[in-house]
Design a protein around this motif. Structure first.
Motif, PDB file in Angstrom:
ATOM      1  N   ARG A 447       0.831  -1.193   0.000  1.00  8.67           N
ATOM      2  CA  ARG A 447       0.000   0.000   0.000  1.00  8.67           C
ATOM      3  C   ARG A 447       0.876   1.257   0.000  1.00  8.67           C
ATOM      4  N   ARG A 448       0.291   2.376  -0.392  1.00  8.82           N
ATOM      5  CA  ARG A 448       0.996   3.649  -0.287  1.00  8.82           C
ATOM      6  C   ARG A 448       1.481   3.855   1.141  1.00  8.82           C
ATOM      7  N   PHE A 449       2.713   4.332   1.283  1.00  8.70           N
ATOM      8  CA  PHE A 449       3.328   4.676   2.566  1.00  8.70           C
ATOM      9  C   PHE A 449       3.555   3.452   3.470  1.00  8.70           C
ATOM     10  N   ARG A 450       3.523   2.234   2.908  1.00  7.52           N
ATOM     11  CA  ARG A 450       3.706   1.053   3.766  1.00  7.52           C
ATOM     12  C   ARG A 450       4.925   0.236   3.334  1.00  7.52           C
ATOM     13  N   GLU A 451       6.039   0.942   3.165  1.00  7.83           N
ATOM     14  CA  GLU A 451       7.311   0.253   2.955  1.00  7.83           C
ATOM     15  C   GLU A 451       7.580  -0.735   4.081  1.00  7.83           C
ATOM     16  N   ASP A 452       7.133  -0.378   5.293  1.00  7.68           N
ATOM     17  CA  ASP A 452       7.398  -1.241   6.446  1.00  7.68           C
ATOM     18  C   ASP A 452       6.760  -2.617   6.277  1.00  7.68           C
ATOM     19  N   LEU A 453       5.557  -2.676   5.735  1.00 12.31           N
ATOM     20  CA  LEU A 453       4.889  -3.965   5.548  1.00 12.31           C
ATOM     21  C   LEU A 453       5.601  -4.802   4.488  1.00 12.31           C
ATOM     22  N   THR A 454       6.083  -4.166   3.417  1.00 16.82           N
ATOM     23  CA  THR A 454       6.795  -4.935   2.390  1.00 16.82           C
ATOM     24  C   THR A 454       8.096  -5.498   2.947  1.00 16.82           C
ATOM     25  N   LEU A 455       8.744  -4.741   3.806  1.00  8.47           N
ATOM     26  CA  LEU A 455      10.000  -5.220   4.400  1.00  8.47           C
ATOM     27  C   LEU A 455       9.752  -6.323   5.419  1.00  8.47           C
ATOM     28  N   ASP A 456       8.639  -6.259   6.132  1.00  6.23           N
ATOM     29  CA  ASP A 456       8.294  -7.357   7.048  1.00  6.23           C
ATOM     30  C   ASP A 456       8.195  -8.675   6.276  1.00  6.23           C
ATOM     31  N   ALA A 457       7.493  -8.635   5.148  1.00 12.54           N
ATOM     32  CA  ALA A 457       7.344  -9.848   4.341  1.00 12.54           C
ATOM     33  C   ALA A 457       8.677 -10.271   3.730  1.00 12.54           C
ATOM     34  N   ALA A 458       9.478  -9.294   3.308  1.00 12.06           N
ATOM     35  CA  ALA A 458      10.796  -9.611   2.748  1.00 12.06           C
ATOM     36  C   ALA A 458      11.675 -10.302   3.789  1.00 12.06           C
ATOM     37  N   GLU A 459      11.573  -9.877   5.036  1.00  8.04           N
ATOM     38  CA  GLU A 459      12.360 -10.530   6.088  1.00  8.04           C
ATOM     39  C   GLU A 459      11.941 -11.981   6.291  1.00  8.04           C
ATOM     40  N   CYS A 460      10.649 -12.264   6.131  1.00  8.06           N
ATOM     41  CA  CYS A 460      10.197 -13.653   6.216  1.00  8.06           C
ATOM     42  C   CYS A 460      10.867 -14.500   5.144  1.00  8.06           C
ATOM     43  N   LEU A 461      10.929 -13.980   3.932  1.00  5.29           N
ATOM     44  CA  LEU A 461      11.567 -14.723   2.847  1.00  5.29           C
ATOM     45  C   LEU A 461      13.072 -14.814   3.037  1.00  5.29           C
ATOM     46  N   GLU A 462      13.667 -13.799   3.617  1.00  6.91           N
ATOM     47  CA  GLU A 462      15.101 -13.841   3.913  1.00  6.91           C
ATOM     48  C   GLU A 462      15.402 -14.917   4.950  1.00  6.91           C
ATOM     49  N   ARG A 463      14.562 -15.016   5.975  1.00  9.86           N
ATOM     50  CA  ARG A 463      14.772 -16.068   6.985  1.00  9.86           C
ATOM     51  C   ARG A 463      14.642 -17.454   6.360  1.00  9.86           C
ATOM     52  N   ALA A 464      13.732 -17.598   5.403  1.00 18.16           N
ATOM     53  CA  ALA A 464      13.517 -18.900   4.781  1.00 18.16           C
ATOM     54  C   ALA A 464      14.607 -19.253   3.778  1.00 18.16           C
ATOM     55  N   ASN A 465      15.078 -18.273   3.018  1.00 17.25           N
ATOM     56  CA  ASN A 465      15.990 -18.531   1.898  1.00 17.25           C
ATOM     57  C   ASN A 465      17.433 -18.150   2.157  1.00 17.25           C
ATOM     58  N   GLY A 466      17.682 -17.443   3.261  1.00 13.96           N
ATOM     59  CA  GLY A 466      19.036 -17.048   3.594  1.00 13.96           C
ATOM     60  C   GLY A 466      19.437 -15.732   2.948  1.00 13.96           C
ATOM     61  N   ILE A 467      20.550 -15.197   3.422  1.00 19.30           N
ATOM     62  CA  ILE A 467      21.125 -13.976   2.855  1.00 19.30           C
ATOM     63  C   ILE A 467      21.967 -14.399   1.656  1.00 19.30           C
ATOM     64  N   GLN A 468      21.547 -14.007   0.468  1.00 19.14           N
ATOM     65  CA  GLN A 468      22.142 -14.581  -0.738  1.00 19.14           C
ATOM     66  C   GLN A 468      23.607 -14.225  -0.909  1.00 19.14           C
TER      67      GLN A 468
END
Length: 479
Positions: A447-468
Motif C-alpha cells: 500500500r501507499r506509505f507502507r514500505e514497512d509492511l513490504t519489508l516485514d514480508a521480505a524478512e520472512c523470505l530472507e529467513r527462509a531462503n538465507g542472505i544470498q
C-alpha cells in the motif's frame, strides 16, 4: 574497547545494524569498520569497478574523528561510523555529479542532496561514489567516463542498472549499505541481479533535490523517481531507509509520514499475482514465486491468488509516457553528449515503446489517477502483492545494447518494475532461491506509505531462503 566483538567475521562482512551497535557500544571503533572495508575496496575494486570516485583516505580520517566524538559526546546518529557509498548521479558537496557522462565530469555539486545530508546527519561515513550508466538510464552499468562495473557473482552477468555500482559494491563487501535511485527499476534490477535486497520507496517518501540542477526535474521523474538503499540484509534496508526519509524542505512533494504505519488487520492478506501481461514466465521464476507464496503462508500470511486491476491498461501507457518525458527533457542532451551506445539504446527504447505526443502525455497523466485509484482499492483488501520482479532469470551485461529485441525482452519481462514506478507504490525485493548458481528474487508491492509492511514480508523470505550474498561469499571461500 570494552568488550570483544560478538561476530568473528571480518568487519567488512558485518551488517550495518551489527556495526552501528558495536560501534555505539565501543566493541569496535569506526576506524576499525572503515579500515576493514577500505582494505576490501583496495583489494577488489580494481576488477569490479563499483566505486569510481575513491574517497577512502578522507573516510579513514573522518572515522578517526568520529571515534573521538563518540568518546566525548556519544554517537552522532543511528549510522555512526557505518561505511556507505553514494551514487554518482546525486549531489555530494565538492564532488562531481557526472551522471556517468564525460561532458558532466566537472559539474561540481555546491551542496549535498537531501539523501546525502540525511546519511551524514545519521553518522554514516562515505567511502566513495558508485557507478551508473550514462544519464542513469540503462538496465546495466557502463559508461565512457568510468567504464564497466562487474557483478561479483559472474563477469558476464549484469550487475543491473542504473544502481549497478551500488549493488556490486554491497555484494563485494565494500560497504553494508549503498545509496541508489529508481525511476523504472534502478534499485530493483541491481538487487535482483546481485542477490542483494532493497525497497523502492513510494512517491513522496524520500526527499529528492540536486542543488547543481539547472532546472527542475521533469514531471514523470518527479512522480516515478525515488531515492533508496541497496543492502545485503533487509534489516539494513529498514535502518537506512528510515534515515533517508527524514524531512527536507527542498522537496515540496515529500510527504512527512512516519516510516511505521498504523496496525493493520491480522493476518495480513497477500495477493499472489500470476498475471504476466503476455510474457512467457520462466519455470525457475515460477517455482521461486510458488516457493515464496508457500513461505509467506507458513509465516502466517493469508496468501490468495489474485491479480490487481488494470495491469494491461496501465502497462500499455507507462513506458510510452516515460519515454515522451525523456525525449522532451533529456533527448537533446543524449544526442549532444551521449555515447554511440546510449544513443543506440534510446533508439531501441523509442522503437519498442514509441513516445506518446504531448496531448497523449497529458491524457495519460489524467488516466494514471484512475489506475492508482483502482490499485489503492485493491490494496485495501490485499495490503501486499507478491509478483515476479523479472519473469526471467536475469540478463547478461550488455544485452540491452545488442538488439532492439533484447531491450524488448528485458522490459516486457519486468512489467512489475516500471509499472510500480508509474503508480508510485512501494516495492521490496526479497531472496527466493537460485537458478544455474545465480540468485533469484521476488517482489512484494505494498500500500501507499507502507514500505514497512513490504519489508516485514521480505524478512520472512530472507529467513527462509538465507542472505544470498553469504552464499556468494561461501562459494568464494570467504565464509
Amino acid at each position: 574497547m570494552s568488550a570483544a566483538p560478538k561476530n568473528p567475521a571480518p568487519l567488512w562482512q558485518w551488517s550495518a545494524v551489527e556495526l552501528s551497535g558495536a560501534i555505539r557500544d565501543a566493541r569496535v571503533s569506526a576506524s576499525d569498520a572503515v579500515n576493514s572495508v577500505v582494505e576490501r575496496i583496495r583489494a577488489e575494486n580494481g576488477h569490479l569497478n563499483a566505486i569510481v570516485v575513491d574517497q577512502t583516505d578522507a573516510a579513514l580520517e573522518q572515522a578517526a574523528s568520529y571515534d573521538e566524538i563518540l568518546k566525548q559526546d556519544g554517537p552522532i546518529g543511528p549510522l555512526h561510523g557505518v561505511p556507505v557509498a553514494i551514487k554518482i548521479n546525486v549531489d555530494q558537496k565538492g564532488t562531481a555529479n557526472s551522471n556517468g557522462v564525460i561532458a558532466f565530469k566537472d559539474l561540481i555539486a555546491p551542496d549535498d542532496a537531501p539523501v546525502v545530508r540525511n546519511l551524514k546527519k545519521a553518522g554514516a561515513i562515505i567511502v566513495g561514489r558508485s557507478n551508473t550508466p550514462e544519464f542513469s538510464f540503462r538496465a546495466t552499468t557502463v559508461n565512457e567516463l568510468h567504464g564497466r562495473t562487474y557483478n561479483p557473482w559472474d563477469d558476464n552477468h549484469s550487475p543491473g542498472g542504473s544502481s549497478g555500482g551500488a549493488s556490486s559494491a554491497v555484494a563485494a563487501g565494500f560497504c553494508p549499505i549503498a545509496h541508489g535511485n529508481d525511476i523504472g527499476g534502478s534499485l530493483r534490477f541491481p538487487a535482483y541481479q546481485t542477490g542483494t535486497v532493497t525497497v523502492k520507496p513510494g512517491q513522496g517518501r524520500v526527499p529528492a533535490y540536486n542543488p547543481s540542477g539547472a532546472e527542475e526535474r521533469s514531471l514523470l521523474a518527479q512522480l516515478m523517481s525515488v531515492q533508496g538503499i541497496i543492502a545485503r540484509e533487509v534489516r539494513d534496508v529498514r535502518l537506512a531507509t528510515r534515515v533517508l526519509m527524514q524531512p527536507d524542505p527542498h522537496d515540496p512533494l515529500q510527504v512527512p509520514m512516519p516510516f511505521d504505519g498504523a496496525a493493520v488487520d491480522q493476518p495480513i492478506k497477500v495477493a499472489f499475482c500470476r498475471e504476466t501481461n503476455g510474457y512467457k514466465i520462466h519455470p525457475a521464476v515460477e517455482a521461486a514465486l510458488e516457493g515464496a507464496a508457500a513461505e509467506l503462508d507458513k509465516a502466517g500470511y493469508i496468501v490468495e491468488e489474485a491479480s490487481p486491476p488494470m495491469i494491461q491498461e496501465a502497462a500499455a501507457e507507462a513506458l510510452p509516457a516515460l519515454y515522451a518525458d525523456c525525449e522532451i527533457f533529456i533527448g537533446e542532451a543524449i544526442q549532444k553528449y551521449g555515447s554511440a551506445d546510449i544513443k543506440k539504446v534510446f533508439d531501441f527504447y523509442f522503437e519498442n515503446y514509441p513516445p506518446t505526443d504531448a496531448v497523449g502525455l497529458l491524457r495519460t497523466m489524467s488516466r494514471r489517477t484512475r489506475y492508482l485509484r483502482a490499485w489503492n482499492l485493491f490494496l485495501e483488501e490485499y495490503p501486499l502483492v507478491l509478483t515476479p520482479f523479472m519473469m526471467r532469470p536475469g540478463f547478461t551485461w550488455n544485452e540491452d545494447a545488442e538488439s532492439s529485441a533484447g531491450v524488448r525482452d528485458i522490459f516486457d519481462s519486468s512489467v512489475y518494475s516500471w509499472l510500480i514506478n508509474f503508480l508510485g507504490l512501494p516495492a521490496s525485493i526479497a531472496p527466493a532461491g537460485y537458478h544455474e548458481e545465480l540468485p533469484l528474487s521476488v517482489q512484494i508491492i505494498g500500500r501507499r506509505f507502507r514500505e514497512d509492511l513490504t519489508l516485514d514480508a521480505a524478512e520472512c523470505l530472507e529467513r527462509a531462503n538465507g542472505i544470498q550474498v553469504h552464499e556468494l561469499w561461501r562459494r568464494k571461500g570467504l565464509l
